[in-house]
Design an enzyme around this catalytic site. Structure first.
Site, PDB file in Angstrom:
ATOM      1  N   GLU A   4      36.701  41.274  33.497  1.00  0.00           N
ATOM      2  CA  GLU A   4      36.012  41.896  32.364  1.00  0.00           C
ATOM      3  C   GLU A   4      36.767  43.105  31.825  1.00  0.00           C
ATOM      4  O   GLU A   4      36.810  43.317  30.606  1.00  0.00           O
ATOM      5  CB  GLU A   4      34.608  42.317  32.806  1.00  0.00           C
ATOM      6  CG  GLU A   4      33.764  42.952  31.722  1.00  0.00           C
ATOM      7  CD  GLU A   4      32.379  43.311  32.227  1.00  0.00           C
ATOM      8  OE1 GLU A   4      31.801  44.286  31.719  1.00  0.00           O
ATOM      9  OE2 GLU A   4      31.878  42.629  33.132  1.00  0.00           O
ATOM     10  N   ASP A   5      37.386  43.909  32.704  1.00  0.00           N
ATOM     11  CA  ASP A   5      37.936  45.206  32.289  1.00  0.00           C
ATOM     12  C   ASP A   5      39.446  45.333  32.452  1.00  0.00           C
ATOM     13  O   ASP A   5      39.999  46.398  32.165  1.00  0.00           O
ATOM     14  CB  ASP A   5      37.260  46.337  33.085  1.00  0.00           C
ATOM     15  CG  ASP A   5      35.777  46.439  32.778  1.00  0.00           C
ATOM     16  OD1 ASP A   5      35.387  46.110  31.644  1.00  0.00           O
ATOM     17  OD2 ASP A   5      35.010  46.835  33.672  1.00  0.00           O
TER      18      ASP A   5
END
Length: 750
Positions: free
Chosen positions: A117-118
């Site tokens: 996600e990051d």
């Protein structure tokens, strides 16, 4: 489990620190670790490893170390709102899971849960380096991008997580641990964000933690949400709890000690402790006490027993009931306070015996009794059940060893989750999905109903018969016209209770009658609500309108020949030319068996042979005659017949019945509707039949009307005695649980 280096035979046990440099000691330490067969782990995850070894001594620490190094390298340079390095978040989440007892695969996925996600790490890389199982868990908790989904990102993310949870419950376990750490550090968020996150946690995450049985996570989340949304009340409750803790416990601890001594004397091995209530639980007790008034008219204050409960942990199931026997023998049990969740676990796997006893001074103490395994499940829920996909190996052997043969919990997919996976597909709109999800999670209680055919239905508390009908299938719900609960007909709006025996009555003739708008007022399950709303918004094409006369392109059915129409329909041997009157009490119609009696004026009254009035005339000494039907003959206005229809009461029943009768080309001379009794209603119709052969067709047409379950001709001895042999012979046109009921008996009229 504590790992201690073993002493080598022939060496001194006294430490020889002065003989080695620090570097040498470091090398010796690494060598000792390698000698034990365990590779060294990074210092950052050493606390996680220690917590993990308590539950999983044979864990693969190399995989855990590799996952940490990947996560640390990926998140390097990133910081959180608090200013801390971002890697502290996956470490904290993994520590929570390790303390809960999660398996190694879950911890690996937890360390990596934010990488896709990051960071630049892709899901394919996670699958290649750590396997598809870890990749599935990471993908399950990865949020959807707002760029792609806009305002629907959060609802669709939760939908995605819950669908993934249906295949592997560890997805939601990781999400709950993730939210718990975020809530612990929520003070670093902006005020508006704190309120928004706390409300989502309250409405969705806390109910999910309850349903998965992870009580330790649920309790802490509740307290943090309470402090975030209601800081003043949280502070006030905390002050009450702190004031109580500052005083010596003169009730619960002495009672726990006395109970422990009593159990020891009885030979029952048990651990007795006092469990203090957390802030939200104590606040609820405060609200209940404030709503009650004492003898002086003032609100009641908290009692010492309100601050906690006594927990008894034993070894085996049988010991639970032995403890209960000692409790109820030595102290006075309170009626209505005993609950057996051991024999009948809650829907979230929870098992315990609950009871309350009164002490000599009148104080009431609540007591919980459970085994050690029950206690682990009560605290950590599905986490205590281990890897749901583990089919072999040491972990499986250990789990099988710990399994209690009398355990009644089901580690498979929970019932509420199965229901969700069914109805979420019917809610493509994110707002509708979110509303249905929060409504479904608003109550953490479930009931179990049993159908008359033995099927088990898991429903939320307060669910109605309509909810049960739609749980049996959408078409069953659309066609339901009534219900029978514990053998009695009830309204569809009737809420079900735990243990009810249910039969759903459905219309099996023609098109489904469809749900009524008022059903939305008492349905509880999202699946039922969505199905009803969809049907009301776009109902299926209705059946063709019922014609009230013969088709225009066909001539009306001809009656008997004109020469016969108006002639006496019966001949009476020995009384040629006598006028004939067909009795209105039993309305005989060919080919009924009939008998005749002479009446005033030399006329002959013709009754059906089993007519009560004819029986009375025979007992009065009147000589019966034996008339015969004349083929093709009939009264000028046709035969008169009375029919009784028994049905479940519903709107438009009278209109539908009269339309069905008129569609057969029959005139209605009179109609009578009795007041409903227990949701059943009785309609009586007197008809003018154009021909005797019309009667069976009319009765079958009436039976096809939705809600009608019997049609018969009244006025016979057998009918008064409850004998169905003189009814239409066609049984109700409804089925049970959505299954068609076959017609039994003959369709002819006797």
């Amino acid at each position: 489990m504590t790992i201690r280096p073993e002493l080598t035979a022939g060496t001194s046990s006294k430490p020889q620190v002065g003989r080695f440099s620090r570097a040498a000691l470091g090398r010796a330490g690494r060598a000792a670790l390698l000698a034990t067969g365990r590779a060294p782990v990074p210092d950052a995850i050493e606390p996680i490893v220690q917590a993990h070894r308590i539950h999983h001594p044979q864990a693969d620490l190399a995989l855990l170390s590799r996952a940490y190094r990947t996560a640390e390298a990926s998140h390097r340079g990133q910081t959180r709102k608090s200013g801390e390095p971002f890697i502290t978040h996956p470490l904290a989440v993994t520590m929570i899971l390790a303390q809960l007892g999660a398996d190694t695969t879950t911890l690996v996925a937890s360390l990596l849960h934010d990488t896709v996600e990051d960071t630049e790490v892709t899901l394919a890389q996670v699958a290649e380096d750590f396997g598809p199982e870890v990749a599935y868990l990471v993908d399950g908790v990865t949020k959807l991008e707002k760029v792609d989904f806009g305002a629907a990102a959060e609802p669709e993310t939760f939908r995605k997580m819950l669908v993934a949870t249906g295949d592997d419950v560890r997805v939601m376990v990781i999400k709950l641990a993730d939210r718990l750490h975020n809530m612990r550090t929520i003070r670093h968020m902006k005020p508006a964000s704190r309120v928004r996150i706390a409300k989502v946690t309250r409405d969705v995450l806390i109910p999910l933690a309850e349903r998965l049985g992870i009580q330790v996570v649920k309790a802490e989340l509740e307290d943090i949400v309470f402090a975030t949304l209601h800081p003043e009340e949280h502070e006030r409750t905390g002050a009450v709890a702190a004031a109580h803790e500052a005083e010596p416990d003169e009730l619960l601890q002495p009672f726990a000690a006395a109970l422990a001594r009593q159990l020891a004397e009885a030979g029952i091995a048990a651990t007795v402790t006092v469990r203090a209530r957390h802030h939200v639980s104590l606040h609820r007790v405060l609200l209940r006490r404030a709503a009650m008034t004492g003898p002086d008219g003032r609100p009641k204050t908290l009692l010492p027993a309100d601050f906690g409960r006594v927990l008894v942990v034993v070894e085996e199931n049988a010991d639970c009931y032995a403890v209960l026997g000692e409790l109820h023998t030595c102290w006075t049990p309170l009626p209505g306070e005993f609950k057996d969740f051991v024999a009948a676990p809650k829907f979230n796997l929870y098992q315990s015996l609950h009871t309350a006893v009164a002490l000599a001074g009148g104080e009431v103490v609540e007591v919980l009794v459970r085994t050690r395994r029950m206690h682990r499940v009560a605290e950590t829920g599905v986490v205590a059940l281990g890897d749901p996909h583990q089919a072999s190996g040491a972990a499986a052997t250990e789990a099988a060893t710990e399994t209690d043969p009398e355990d009644r919990t089901d580690p498979a997919r929970p019932g509420w989750l199965s229901r969700f996976l069914e109805w979420q597909q019917e809610a493509p709109d994110p707002d509708a999905f979110w509303s249905a999800l929060t409504a479904d999670l608003s109550d953490d209680r479930e009931i179990t109903a049993v159908t008359e055919t033995g099927d088990t239905l898991q429903l939320p508390a307060g669910a109605s018969c309509v909810d049960a009908a739609y749980l049996l299938g959408e078409q069953t719900g659309h066609r339901c016209i009534g219900a029978r609960v514990n053998g009695r007909l009830v309204a569809l709006s009737t809420p079900l209770r735990d243990g009810d025996v249910l039969a759903v009555l459905t219309d099996q003739g023609g098109e489904a009658s469809g749900p009524a708008p008022e059903w939305l007022e008492y349905v509880r399950t999202p699946a039922a609500r969505l199905a009803i709303e969809r049907w009301l918004a776009d109902p299926p094409a209705s059946a063709p309108a019922v014609e009230t006369g013969p088709p225009a392109e066909q001539p009306a059915p001809a009656g008997p020949p004109p020469a016969v129409r108006g002639a006496w329909p019966v001949a009476v041997p020995g009384h040629p030319g006598a006028s004939v009157r067909l009795a209105r009490c039993c309305t005989p119609v060919p080919p009924d068996r009939v008998t005749g009696f002479l009446i005033r004026g030399g006329a002959v009254a013709v009754h059906r042979t089993d007519c009560p009035s004819g029986e009375e005339m025979r007992r009065a000494g009147r000589e019966p005659l034996e008339p015969d039907w004349i083929p093709g003959a009939g009264p000028a206005r046709g035969f008169r017949a009375t029919l009784v229809a028994e049905a479940l009461n519903r709107p438009r029943l009278l209109a539908d019945l009269t339309a069905a009768i008129s569609a057969e080309g029959v005139s209605i001379s009179s109609a009578e509707v009795e007041p409903p009794r227990q949701l059943r209603v009785r309609h009586s119709y007197t008809l003018e039949l154009p021909a005797a052969e019309t009667l069976p067709a009319v009765m079958r047409a009436m039976l096809r009307v939705s809600g009608v379950y019997d049609v018969y001709r009244p006025g016979t001895t057998a009918e008064r005695n409850g004998d169905d042999s003189v009814t239409a012979g066609v049984r109700p046109s409804w089925g049970i649980h959505g299954r068609p009921a076959a017609f039994t008996g003959s369709s002819s009229v006797r």
